[in-house]
Design an enzyme around this catalytic site. Structure first.
Site, mmCIF file in Angstrom:
data_model
loop_
_atom_site.group_PDB
_atom_site.id
_atom_site.type_symbol
_atom_site.label_atom_id
_atom_site.label_comp_id
_atom_site.label_asym_id
_atom_site.label_seq_id
_atom_site.Cartn_x
_atom_site.Cartn_y
_atom_site.Cartn_z
ATOM 1 N N LYS A 254 43.218 33.979 45.032
ATOM 2 C CA LYS A 254 44.270 33.924 46.056
ATOM 3 C C LYS A 254 44.436 35.280 46.713
ATOM 4 O O LYS A 254 44.086 36.303 46.129
ATOM 5 C CB LYS A 254 45.588 33.449 45.447
ATOM 6 C CG LYS A 254 46.261 34.477 44.567
ATOM 7 C CD LYS A 254 47.673 34.064 44.249
ATOM 8 C CE LYS A 254 48.282 34.892 43.132
ATOM 9 N NZ LYS A 254 48.904 36.142 43.600
ATOM 10 N N HIS B 78 35.154 41.199 34.861
ATOM 11 C CA HIS B 78 34.395 41.799 35.958
ATOM 12 C C HIS B 78 33.918 43.209 35.594
ATOM 13 O O HIS B 78 32.779 43.578 35.832
ATOM 14 C CB HIS B 78 35.236 41.840 37.240
ATOM 15 C CG HIS B 78 35.260 40.536 37.978
ATOM 16 N ND1 HIS B 78 36.017 39.465 37.550
ATOM 17 C CD2 HIS B 78 34.608 40.104 39.082
ATOM 18 C CE1 HIS B 78 35.836 38.445 38.387
ATOM 19 N NE2 HIS B 78 34.985 38.808 39.322
#
Lengths: 293, 209
Positions: free
Chosen positions: B117, B36
């Protein structure tokens, strides 16, 4: 020490791929408490299927095989330098066999060493000399998700919307509930709480992990702490965070608390959050044979 | 459980809501912290010049991510020596670490789904409304189970980031997730946090036992 390498690899394999029976039992009990058809129940069903499959296939329960944390209890006269060496060899080999994910990263260069070996803190190994002629090696694989939501409080302090937490067990209760709320589902709930009251900042974290080695069914030897453990577990579950943070009745499976002597000036409460994938195993080495628990 | 094919169309994205269980099939890309940061620094804010195979990887990822899905996952991979890669364990990692980057990456690449999650925050929720996109929650820790739905590893980029941090291109079949943030501004995570905060307040100020 070379003869210990294969038994240690087996210890790592068991820890990574096979959940301890007490934890699996607690997860099954949690499943029964959740509403049929709810996301919480669905998550627990998946978790339990995953546990069975991982055991059958001998593959890691969770891809984050975590920081390997060893507690080594060795008889008098054993070389901890040589023990460290054989443990490191076993860790590197277990990584090669895909029981462990390569997890050791140099914090400055960001290079992954590829074999789970780093400086003297990776893997983490604690040594303690014990009476007798038995070697006991406890291993915990602690994933990053749950490690990241661990917390340390210095009392007196304030939690939640500014509620005071004093230097007593009521203060302990308040900060631990605050930690559970902050963790939400991020530590892979339903989790298990390891709490250390007292100590210094370092020993508090050490003890909060050590206390997690107690089996879930074992009551606390101190009745007052036992009562507090039960209350915190029950109240944490009232928060309604539930498995994975989906909402539901089980946010934590259990709480384990230990007390440490402390400096008069300091009153730390340290919380280690363990995810439901509570991977711990014990190897007992006696007369040239390994027994695993 | 609704079956959803990747790439995902805007209509399908908009029709899905918080609480929907889905089974995803198609090609997705794993990305974590290093991935990222590299995407943002090199191609979104352009803080750093592309080097080595950066542009090549960017072009490949652009095709895969358009209408595609990012999976926050650092897998255990077998076959590293022979490059016959196989996912052994591949559950989701905690997503909130990508909160500073995720929204901008979704907009830049037209990403329709982010799997992880623990949920994400306001910036990602905003991007879900704009792109439109979804945050999809997989069961944390259920790594062997999820790895079963990975039919093939199609390739890997930036393996020098390390096995957990590389971009793995995988073909999945019936990958199980639950929508927990939708394109209409709903977030199960924000809801549960607010609700549990109220209970906490009562527990903290309640009578001592």
């Amino acid at each position: 020490m070379e003869h210990l390498k294969e038994p240690l690899i087996e210890l790592i394999r068991l820890a990574a791929t096979n959940l301890p029976p007490d934890v699996e039992k607690a997860l099954r009990q949690a499943l029964e408490r959740e509403e049929p058809g709810s996301a919480a129940r669905g998550a627990l069903e998946t978790i339990l299927k995953n546990v069975e499959l991982a055991r059958k296939r001998s593959t890691p329960i969770c891809q984050d095989t975590g920081t390997p944390i060893f507690y080594v209890y060795h008889p008098e006269g054993w070389s901890t330098r040589k023990l460290r060496q054989v443990i490191e060899e076993a860790v590197a080999e277990a990584t090669k066999r895909s029981y462990l994910r390569p997890n050791s990263v140099d914090s400055l260069t960001e290079k992954n060493t590829g074999n789970n070996l780093g400086d003297e803190h990776f893997p983490t190994i604690h040594f303690e000399e014990v009476d007798g002629d038995t070697l006991t090696v406890d291993l915990m694989l602690k994933g990053g998700g749950c490690e990241n939501v661990g917390a340390q409080y210095s009392l007196p302090g304030r939690v939640g919307g500014g509620v005071p937490a004093g230097r007593d067990l009521e203060g302990v209760r308040r900060v631990v509930l605050d930690a559970v709320h902050k963790a939400q589902g991020q530590g892979c709930s339903p989790g298990i709480l390891g709490v250390a009251i007292g100590g210094d900042r370092g020993s508090g974290y050490y003890a909060s992990k050590e206390v997690l080695f107690n089996e879930l069914d074992n009551p606390n030897p101190d009745p007052e702490l036992e009562k507090l453990e039960e209350r915190i577990t029950e109240e944490a579950n009232q928060l309604g965070i539930g498995p994975m943070g989906f909402g539901g009745n089980t946010t934590v499976l259990d709480t384990k608390i230990t007390g440490l002597h402390r400096l008069p000036a300091s009153f730390f409460v340290t919380v280690s959050y363990m995810c439901w994938a509570y991977r711990r195993r014990r190897m007992i080495w006696k007369d040239g044979t390994a027994v695993y628990k | 459980m609704k079956k959803v094919q990747i790439p995902i169309s805007d209509d399908v994205v908009r029709s899905l809501k918080v609480g929907d269980p889905l089974a995803l099939s198609g090609v997705m890309v794993t990305a974590r912290d290093a991935g990222h940061k590299w995407l943002i620094d090199t191609f979104v804010t352009r803080k750093r010049e592309p080097q080595g195979d950066d542009l090549e990887v960017y072009e490949a990822l652009k095709k895969l991510l358009n209408g595609g899905v990012i999976y926050h996952c650092g897998p255990v991979v077998a076959g590293l020596d022979t490059r016959e890669y196989r996912f052994v364990a591949a559950g989701p990692t905690t997503s909130i670490r990508e909160e500073p980057y995720q929204g901008d990456i979704m907009r830049h690449f037209n990403v329709k789904g982010v799997i992880g999650k623990g949920g994400m925050g306001a910036k990602t929720l905003q991007a879900c409304q704009e792109v439109p996109g979804l945050y999809l929650h997989a069961v944390g820790g259920a790594a062997t189970w999820i790895a079963q739905t990975v039919k093939r590893v199609l390739g890997v980029y930036k393996l020098e980031f390390g096995v957990p941090e590389a971009f793995w291109v995988i073909e999945v079949e019936d990958f199980p997730v639950v929508v927990t943030m939708d394109a209409n501004g709903n977030s199960l995570h924000a809801e549960i946090e607010a609700r549990s905060a109220k209970v906490l307040e009562n527990l903290l100020t309640g009578e001592k036992s």
